[in-house]
Motif scaffolding. Structure first.
Motif, PDB file in Angstrom:
ATOM      1  N   TYR A 248     -55.219  14.627  18.974  1.00  0.00           N
ATOM      2  CA  TYR A 248     -54.472  14.165  17.801  1.00  0.00           C
ATOM      3  C   TYR A 248     -55.269  13.122  17.025  1.00  0.00           C
ATOM      4  O   TYR A 248     -55.245  13.109  15.786  1.00  0.00           O
ATOM      5  CB  TYR A 248     -53.129  13.592  18.250  1.00  0.00           C
ATOM      6  CG  TYR A 248     -52.242  13.148  17.114  1.00  0.00           C
ATOM      7  CD1 TYR A 248     -51.529  14.066  16.349  1.00  0.00           C
ATOM      8  CD2 TYR A 248     -52.125  11.788  16.795  1.00  0.00           C
ATOM      9  CE1 TYR A 248     -50.724  13.664  15.306  1.00  0.00           C
ATOM     10  CE2 TYR A 248     -51.336  11.380  15.744  1.00  0.00           C
ATOM     11  CZ  TYR A 248     -50.627  12.314  15.004  1.00  0.00           C
ATOM     12  OH  TYR A 248     -49.830  11.907  13.957  1.00  0.00           O
ATOM     13  N   VAL A 249     -55.995  12.258  17.746  1.00  0.00           N
ATOM     14  CA  VAL A 249     -56.839  11.271  17.081  1.00  0.00           C
ATOM     15  C   VAL A 249     -57.908  11.968  16.224  1.00  0.00           C
ATOM     16  O   VAL A 249     -58.211  11.529  15.111  1.00  0.00           O
ATOM     17  CB  VAL A 249     -57.505  10.343  18.123  1.00  0.00           C
ATOM     18  CG1 VAL A 249     -58.580   9.464  17.472  1.00  0.00           C
ATOM     19  CG2 VAL A 249     -56.450   9.454  18.801  1.00  0.00           C
ATOM     20  N   TRP A 250     -58.462  13.075  16.724  1.00  0.00           N
ATOM     21  CA  TRP A 250     -59.432  13.840  15.938  1.00  0.00           C
ATOM     22  C   TRP A 250     -58.793  14.433  14.684  1.00  0.00           C
ATOM     23  O   TRP A 250     -59.479  14.664  13.682  1.00  0.00           O
ATOM     24  CB  TRP A 250     -60.003  14.977  16.788  1.00  0.00           C
ATOM     25  CG  TRP A 250     -61.190  14.584  17.605  1.00  0.00           C
ATOM     26  CD1 TRP A 250     -61.192  14.225  18.932  1.00  0.00           C
ATOM     27  CD2 TRP A 250     -62.550  14.513  17.186  1.00  0.00           C
ATOM     28  NE1 TRP A 250     -62.471  13.948  19.348  1.00  0.00           N
ATOM     29  CE2 TRP A 250     -63.322  14.111  18.284  1.00  0.00           C
ATOM     30  CE3 TRP A 250     -63.194  14.748  15.977  1.00  0.00           C
ATOM     31  CZ2 TRP A 250     -64.710  13.936  18.221  1.00  0.00           C
ATOM     32  CZ3 TRP A 250     -64.569  14.579  15.891  1.00  0.00           C
ATOM     33  CH2 TRP A 250     -65.304  14.180  17.009  1.00  0.00           C
ATOM     34  N   LEU A 251     -57.499  14.682  14.725  1.00  0.00           N
ATOM     35  CA  LEU A 251     -56.816  15.337  13.605  1.00  0.00           C
ATOM     36  C   LEU A 251     -56.353  14.360  12.528  1.00  0.00           C
ATOM     37  O   LEU A 251     -56.003  14.783  11.427  1.00  0.00           O
ATOM     38  CB  LEU A 251     -55.605  16.113  14.117  1.00  0.00           C
ATOM     39  CG  LEU A 251     -55.888  17.309  15.022  1.00  0.00           C
ATOM     40  CD1 LEU A 251     -54.580  17.852  15.598  1.00  0.00           C
ATOM     41  CD2 LEU A 251     -56.637  18.406  14.286  1.00  0.00           C
ATOM     42  N   ILE A 252     -56.326  13.073  12.859  1.00  0.00           N
ATOM     43  CA  ILE A 252     -55.797  12.089  11.909  1.00  0.00           C
ATOM     44  C   ILE A 252     -56.657  12.047  10.642  1.00  0.00           C
ATOM     45  O   ILE A 252     -57.875  12.035  10.712  1.00  0.00           O
ATOM     46  CB  ILE A 252     -55.745  10.693  12.541  1.00  0.00           C
ATOM     47  CG1 ILE A 252     -54.727  10.689  13.693  1.00  0.00           C
ATOM     48  CG2 ILE A 252     -55.352   9.639  11.526  1.00  0.00           C
ATOM     49  CD1 ILE A 252     -54.683   9.392  14.475  1.00  0.00           C
TER      50      ILE A 252
END
Length: 252
Positions: A248-252
């Motif tokens: 999810y951090v990569w998607l932010i």
């Protein structure tokens, strides 16, 4: 609701990587996106599985499916796919300790399986070892009991490190387990020497300042309240949740 959900552009990036999609081998899931958002909701809010809102359907079905995907390595593969875009100029290694709730203890030890929960003066805890890229994005994790030394993370994560250099604090100033393997692989070590070293090593002090990026990542990870405090009984499920939060951090 939005902070617990995926934007349309985020979902587009991962929907083709998940089991249960249309045209994939096996049964087609009724709503993959709703399921992923249910798992994100649980870990972000830090609630028991049975307290999931009714809009997500049966909490037991969500938990069972999450565990099945954890066992199958789905969440880890999702992170590895996103981390393929990592900036490998250098990497940073560190760890953080999280308290393990009393309900996290007591998992059945099948075949001597360890659940990465340690007992110390402060109670039950788990240590999360993380490797991030030059931009502070996560690329790998390992779990140990909270009392374990940081070098346990080096043993687990450095053999697969793709970066050309490692930035880490002086806890990793260890010849046999860190410095020599890095030198043998042709990689640089930006690690301050310990105070008890007879011969001080030099290191790039300017580049070392970038180490705050891994601390920034841990701050993002702990926004997921069921990761900031561990409730999962099994190390497998807790690590899978970390993989999802990191993705999810990569998607932010």
């Amino acid at each position: 609701m939005r902070r617990y959900a995926l934007r349309d552009d985020q979902w587009v990036r991962i929907e083709g990587l998940l089991p249960g999609r249309a045209g994939h081998v096996g049964m087609t899931a009724r709503d993959n996106r709703l399921f992923v958002e249910a798992v994100l909701y649980r870990y972000r809010a830090g609630i028991p599985w049975r307290d999931l809102p009714d809009r997500f359907g049966s909490w037991k079905a969500v938990h069972t499916r999450f565990s099945r995907w954890a066992k199958g390595g789905v969440w880890e593969r999702l992170l590895r796919h996103l981390a393929a875009d990592a900036d490998t100029e250098y990497a940073m290694l560190d760890s953080t300790v999280v308290r393990a709730h009393q309900h996290a203890a007591g998992a059945h030890k099948k075949g001597g399986t360890k659940q990465a929960i340690g007992r110390s003066k402060g109670g039950l805890s788990t240590k999360i070892h993380a490797l991030v890229d030059a931009l502070g994005n996560p690329v790998g994790f390992a779990l140990t009991g909270g009392q374990a030394h940081d070098l346990a993370g080096a043993d687990a994560l450095l053999p697969d490190m793709a970066a050309d250099a490692l930035i880490a604090d002086r806890a990793f100033d260890a010849d046999a387990r860190v410095l020599e393997p890095l030198a043998a692989a042709g990689k640089a070590a930006i690690i301050p020497p310990k105070g008890n070293r007879k011969q001080k090593r030099d290191y790039d002090r300017h580049l070392y300042k970038a180490r705050h990026l891994i601390e920034n990542f841990f701050a993002k990870l702990k926004q997921f309240r069921a990761i900031a405090t561990r409730y999962d009984k099994t190390a497998r499920n807790f690590l899978a949740a970390i993989h999802l939060a990191a993705a999810y951090v990569w998607l932010i």
